[in-house]
Write an enzyme that holds these catalytic residues in place. Structure first.
Site, mmCIF file in Angstrom:
data_model
loop_
_atom_site.group_PDB
_atom_site.id
_atom_site.type_symbol
_atom_site.label_atom_id
_atom_site.label_comp_id
_atom_site.label_asym_id
_atom_site.label_seq_id
_atom_site.Cartn_x
_atom_site.Cartn_y
_atom_site.Cartn_z
ATOM 1 N N SER A 154 24.434 123.401 80.884
ATOM 2 C CA SER A 154 23.638 123.675 81.800
ATOM 3 C C SER A 154 23.874 123.121 83.248
ATOM 4 C CB SER A 154 22.224 123.079 81.488
ATOM 5 O OG SER A 154 21.298 123.018 82.580
ATOM 6 N N TYR A 198 16.814 115.998 78.766
ATOM 7 C CA TYR A 198 17.413 117.297 78.688
ATOM 8 C C TYR A 198 18.779 117.536 79.483
ATOM 9 C CZ TYR A 198 18.459 122.196 79.466
ATOM 10 O OH TYR A 198 18.814 123.429 79.487
#
Length: 283
Positions: A174, A187
């Protein structure tokens, strides 16, 4: 099309794409050219969002698909139908990739149904927003790492006996790994781990002729954020902080996975592609 159901070990759900408005754009944008003809791909989190777009694009290019998903049966069956509409075969399997036994079930299903595995797409993930690091519970921290990091290890470990020279592994990291995310502390930490895993695994498997690469999407319109993955405040301006000033669509990310899965990227391993709306980050 067939469906396999295994024992679940699930907490919160990421949400149904069928309930999302507006609908994400998943349709491939161009005709197929047989770049994955005769290949078999496992796509975790393949029921919706980026996973759906990847599964359908791979099918258009000739691959049969194993769709691993959580409890979103409606989305998974819809994706399987889309794959079959492209002339490929699809099978779905429901379960928790944080459970190593389930990861072995996914791999066993692929081998049993299609006889081999050529491509492993580790796409499944979960996220939970928290404004303060002290708000992250022990349960949430363990769950996020179990899905995002442990699940990726388990899938690779299970698939390795069946991956031959020329196989490809593609891990979804990400943009948050590179630029951080103030409300996604656990995350973004998992995504850093995934990038390091991708680079290390690429070196580990190079002599076997197996390529390992990653894709680091920016803000993409999928069920992950609207159904609990982002705060209401963040959703109000979702994607507007990118140079393109908008969120991306799943079919703008899927071609990166295709490139890394096919022979077009035969001299690339340990690399990460960045479909992120123009945000400049370190590679």
């Amino acid at each position: 099309m067939s469906k396999i159901v295994s024992k679940m070990h699930e907490g919160d759900l990421p949400g149904l794409e069928a309930d999302l408005q507006p609908k994400p754009d998943w349709e491939p944008r161009y005709p197929g050219s047989g770049r994955l003809e005769g290949k078999v791909a496992i796509v975790t989190g393949g029921d919706s969002g980026i996973g759906r777009a990847v599964a359908v694009l791979f099918a258009r290019e000739g691959a049969d698909i194993v769709i691993s998903h959580l409890e979103e049966e409606e989305d998974a069956m819809a994706t399987a139908e889309m794959v079959e509409d492209e002339g490929a075969k699809a099978v779905t399997i429901v379960g928790d990739i944080g459970d190593p036994d389930h990861c072995r079930e996914i791999v066993d299903l692929a081998v049993r149904k299609f006889g081999k595995i050529d491509i492993l797409v580790n796409n499944a993930g979960e996220q939970h927003p928290d404004k303060e690091v002290t708000q992250i519970s022990k349960k949430q921290l363990k769950r996020t790492f179990q899905t995002n990091v442990f699940g990726m290890f388990y899938m690779v470990q299970s698939a390795m006996p069946h991956l031959k020279e020329g196989a490809a592994i593609i891990n979804c990291t990400s943009v948050t790994m590179y630029k951080g995310a103030d409300e996604l502390l656990d995350y973004s930490a998992t995504k850093g781990a995934i990038t390091a895993f991708t680079r290390s695994l690429s070196q580990n498997l190079a002599k076997k002729g197996i390529r390992v690469n990653g894709v680091a999407p920016g803000p993409i319109w999928t069920p992950l954020n609207p159904f609990g993955g982002a705060s209401e405040e963040k959703l109000e301006s979702f994607g507007e902080d990118t140079p393109m000033a908008r969120p991306g669509q799943p079919n703008e990310v899927a071609p990166s996975f295709l490139f890394l899965a096919c022979e077009d990227s035969s001299y690339m391993s340990g690399q990460v592609l960045h479909p992120n709306g123009g945000t400049i980050v370190g590679s």
